[in-house]
Motif scaffolding. Structure first.
Motif, PDB file in Angstrom:
ATOM      1  N   GLN A  93       5.249   6.237 -11.727  1.00 18.40           N
ATOM      2  CA  GLN A  93       4.521   5.622 -10.627  1.00 18.40           C
ATOM      3  C   GLN A  93       4.906   6.292  -9.317  1.00 18.40           C
ATOM      4  OE1 GLN A  93       4.537   1.249 -10.683  1.00 18.40           O
ATOM      5  NE2 GLN A  93       5.001   1.316 -12.870  1.00 18.40           N
ATOM      6  N   TRP A  94       3.954   6.349  -8.419  1.00 14.24           N
ATOM      7  CA  TRP A  94       4.192   6.783  -7.048  1.00 14.24           C
ATOM      8  C   TRP A  94       4.069   5.565  -6.136  1.00 14.24           C
ATOM      9  CZ3 TRP A  94       5.808  11.430  -5.229  1.00 14.24           C
ATOM     10  CH2 TRP A  94       5.690  12.550  -6.068  1.00 14.24           C
ATOM     11  N   PHE A  95       5.021   5.480  -5.200  1.00 10.82           N
ATOM     12  CA  PHE A  95       5.050   4.382  -4.236  1.00 10.82           C
ATOM     13  C   PHE A  95       5.109   4.942  -2.818  1.00 10.82           C
ATOM     14  CE2 PHE A  95       5.859   0.797  -7.044  1.00 10.82           C
ATOM     15  CZ  PHE A  95       6.424   1.388  -8.153  1.00 10.82           C
ATOM     16  N   HIS A  96       4.553   4.175  -1.910  1.00 13.10           N
ATOM     17  CA  HIS A  96       4.691   4.465  -0.485  1.00 13.10           C
ATOM     18  C   HIS A  96       5.487   3.331   0.152  1.00 13.10           C
ATOM     19  CE1 HIS A  96       2.807   4.480   3.767  1.00 13.10           C
ATOM     20  NE2 HIS A  96       3.769   5.398   3.720  1.00 13.10           N
ATOM     21  N   GLN A  97       6.564   3.700   0.847  1.00 14.94           N
ATOM     22  CA  GLN A  97       7.308   2.704   1.618  1.00 14.94           C
ATOM     23  C   GLN A  97       6.948   2.889   3.077  1.00 14.94           C
ATOM     24  OE1 GLN A  97      11.687   2.746   1.532  1.00 14.94           O
ATOM     25  NE2 GLN A  97      11.623   0.522   1.459  1.00 14.94           N
ATOM     26  N   ASN A  98       6.295   1.890   3.639  1.00 16.10           N
ATOM     27  CA  ASN A  98       5.847   2.018   5.029  1.00 16.10           C
ATOM     28  C   ASN A  98       7.021   1.833   5.998  1.00 16.10           C
ATOM     29  OD1 ASN A  98       6.259  -0.768   5.389  1.00 16.10           O
ATOM     30  ND2 ASN A  98       4.116  -1.248   4.915  1.00 16.10           N
ATOM     31  N   PRO A  99       6.799   2.105   7.266  1.00 10.98           N
ATOM     32  CA  PRO A  99       7.900   2.002   8.245  1.00 10.98           C
ATOM     33  C   PRO A  99       8.499   0.600   8.343  1.00 10.98           C
ATOM     34  CG  PRO A  99       6.148   3.364   9.117  1.00 10.98           C
ATOM     35  CD  PRO A  99       5.620   2.773   7.836  1.00 10.98           C
ATOM     36  N   TRP A 100       7.842  -0.404   7.844  1.00 11.39           N
ATOM     37  CA  TRP A 100       8.376  -1.764   7.856  1.00 11.39           C
ATOM     38  C   TRP A 100       9.131  -2.088   6.565  1.00 11.39           C
ATOM     39  CZ3 TRP A 100       3.739  -0.108   9.544  1.00 11.39           C
ATOM     40  CH2 TRP A 100       3.505  -0.228  10.918  1.00 11.39           C
ATOM     41  N   GLY A 101       9.223  -1.114   5.671  1.00 16.88           N
ATOM     42  CA  GLY A 101      10.025  -1.281   4.469  1.00 16.88           C
ATOM     43  C   GLY A 101       9.283  -1.752   3.241  1.00 16.88           C
ATOM     44  N   GLN A 102       8.028  -2.087   3.363  1.00 12.21           N
ATOM     45  CA  GLN A 102       7.273  -2.594   2.221  1.00 12.21           C
ATOM     46  C   GLN A 102       6.926  -1.469   1.253  1.00 12.21           C
ATOM     47  OE1 GLN A 102       6.465  -5.858   1.471  1.00 12.21           O
ATOM     48  NE2 GLN A 102       5.683  -5.075  -0.464  1.00 12.21           N
ATOM     49  N   LEU A 103       7.131  -1.713  -0.031  1.00 14.29           N
ATOM     50  CA  LEU A 103       6.815  -0.732  -1.079  1.00 14.29           C
ATOM     51  C   LEU A 103       5.466  -1.069  -1.700  1.00 14.29           C
ATOM     52  CD1 LEU A 103      10.339  -0.664  -2.578  1.00 14.29           C
ATOM     53  CD2 LEU A 103       9.071   1.434  -2.140  1.00 14.29           C
ATOM     54  N   ILE A 104       4.593  -0.081  -1.672  1.00 11.84           N
ATOM     55  CA  ILE A 104       3.244  -0.257  -2.198  1.00 11.84           C
ATOM     56  C   ILE A 104       3.006   0.741  -3.317  1.00 11.84           C
ATOM     57  CG2 ILE A 104       0.774  -0.268  -1.662  1.00 11.84           C
ATOM     58  CD1 ILE A 104       2.326  -2.427  -0.218  1.00 11.84           C
ATOM     59  N   ASN A 105       2.527   0.241  -4.446  1.00  9.05           N
ATOM     60  CA  ASN A 105       2.208   1.132  -5.550  1.00  9.05           C
ATOM     61  C   ASN A 105       0.956   1.940  -5.229  1.00  9.05           C
ATOM     62  OD1 ASN A 105       0.533   1.550  -8.200  1.00  9.05           O
ATOM     63  ND2 ASN A 105       2.680   1.460  -8.820  1.00  9.05           N
ATOM     64  N   LEU A 106       1.055   3.261  -5.390  1.00  7.76           N
ATOM     65  CA  LEU A 106      -0.091   4.139  -5.155  1.00  7.76           C
ATOM     66  C   LEU A 106      -0.800   4.489  -6.458  1.00  7.76           C
ATOM     67  CD1 LEU A 106       1.503   6.643  -2.613  1.00  7.76           C
ATOM     68  CD2 LEU A 106       0.004   4.701  -2.087  1.00  7.76           C
ATOM     69  N   PHE A 107      -0.008   4.922  -7.443  1.00  6.78           N
ATOM     70  CA  PHE A 107      -0.569   5.343  -8.714  1.00  6.78           C
ATOM     71  C   PHE A 107       0.377   4.976  -9.851  1.00  6.78           C
ATOM     72  CE2 PHE A 107      -4.127   7.799  -7.322  1.00  6.78           C
ATOM     73  CZ  PHE A 107      -3.754   8.424  -6.145  1.00  6.78           C
ATOM     74  N   TYR A 108      -0.238   4.567 -10.960  1.00  8.86           N
ATOM     75  CA  TYR A 108       0.448   4.530 -12.244  1.00  8.86           C
ATOM     76  C   TYR A 108      -0.109   5.719 -13.014  1.00  8.86           C
ATOM     77  CZ  TYR A 108       1.123   3.354 -17.158  1.00  8.86           C
ATOM     78  OH  TYR A 108       1.436   3.396 -18.495  1.00  8.86           O
TER      79      TYR A 108
END
Lengths: 114, 109
Positions: free
Chosen positions: B33-48
Motif C-alpha cells: 500500500q501507498w500512503f500519504h501523510q499530510n502536514p497535519w499528520g493524518q495518514l491516507i491510503n492512496l493505493f492498495y
C-alpha cells in the motif's frame, strides 16, 4: 461511520506512570493494529489483533500491552512509561486478515514522557 | 521482518512538475500500500497495489512483485501534494505490516 477514532489526541506523562490509549472502529473490521512513529523513521508495528480475543506482538512490543475484548475496541496500555516511549501513536484497522487490503488510520495520539 | 527502502528521502518540486517515488522490498509480499501523510499528520491510503498498475487522477502506481519494487507517480504536482509518502508491505507469511521510512515531498508554488 466515524472510522477509526483515537483518544486522547495529546498526553504528557511522567516517567513510571501508566496509561491507556484508546482506539475504536465502527466498520466491523477484523484486523486492528498499533504503530508508533518516531522522527525520521517510518511507522513500526507494536501489536496487532486478527479478531476479538486474539492479539500478537509486532516489531516493538516491549513496554506495551493490548487486549481485544470486542471487535470495535483495541486499547494500548503503557505499563510504566519511559522517555523512549515519547512518540506519535497510530491505530489502524482493515476489513479482513486474509487480504488486509485497505488500512484505515486514526488521527494519532502524541505522547510525551518526561 | 521485511526491509522496505524508499527513495528519494526528500524531494522538492515546483508546482506542475512530475515525480516518481520508489519503494524496494526485500521479500515476497501479499500486500503493498501507498500512503500519504499530510502536514497535519493524518495518514491516507492512496493505493492498495500488491501487483500491477492503478491510476487515480494525477496519481498512479505500479508494482512489479517479481522484482520486488513499486513506483508511485505524481503528475502535475500541486502544493496540496506536500507531505510524506509511505510504502508499506505485508508479508506472505504472518500478519505483520512493514513501513518504509518515507519520501518527504515539498511542492513549491
Amino acid at each position: 461511520n466515524a472510522g477509526v477514532t483515537q483518544t486522547p489526541k495529546f498526553q504528557v506523562l511522567k516517567t513510571g506512570q501508566s496509561m491507556t490509549l484508546q482506539c475504536a472502529q465502527d466498520m466491523n473490521h477484523e484486523y486492528m493494529s498499533w504503530y508508533r512513529q518516531d522522527p525520521g523513521m517510518g511507522l513500526r508495528l507494536i501489536h496487532y489483533s486478527v479478531g476479538a480475543g486474539i492479539t500478537d506482538q509486532g516489531e516493538v512490543p516491549n513496554g506495551y500491552n493490548v487486549s481485544r475484548s470486542t471487535t470495535e475496541d483495541f486499547p494500548l496500555r503503557l505499563l510504566s512509561a519511559a522517555p523512549s516511549q515519547t512518540s506519535v501513536y497510530f491505530c489502524a484497522s482493515s476489513l479482513t486478515t486474509h487480504r488486509r487490503d485497505t488500512q484505515y488510520f486514526g488521527p494519532g495520539t502524541r505522547l510525551t514522557v518526561l | 521482518g521485511i526491509q522496505v527502502e524508499q527513495s528519494p528521502p526528500d524531494l522538492i518540486l515546483q508546482e506542475g512538475a512530475n515525480s516518481t517515488l520508489r519503494c524496494n522490498f526485500s521479500d515476497s509480499v501479499n500486500n503493498l500500500q501507498w500512503f500519504h501523510q499530510n502536514p497535519w499528520g493524518q495518514l491516507i491510503n492512496l493505493f492498495y497495489i500488491p501487483s500491477g498498475t492503478k491510476q487515480n487522477g494525477r496519481l498512479s502506481a505500479t508494482t512489479v512483485a517479481t522484482e520486488r519494487y513499486s513506483l508511485l507517480y505524481i503528475s502535475s504536482s500541486q502544493t496540496t501534494d506536500s507531505g510524506v509518502y509511505f510504502c508499506a508491505v505485508g508479508s506472505n507469511t504472518g500478519n505483520q505490516f512493514y513501513f518504509g521510512t518515507g519520501t518527504s515531498l515539498t511542492v513549491i508554488p
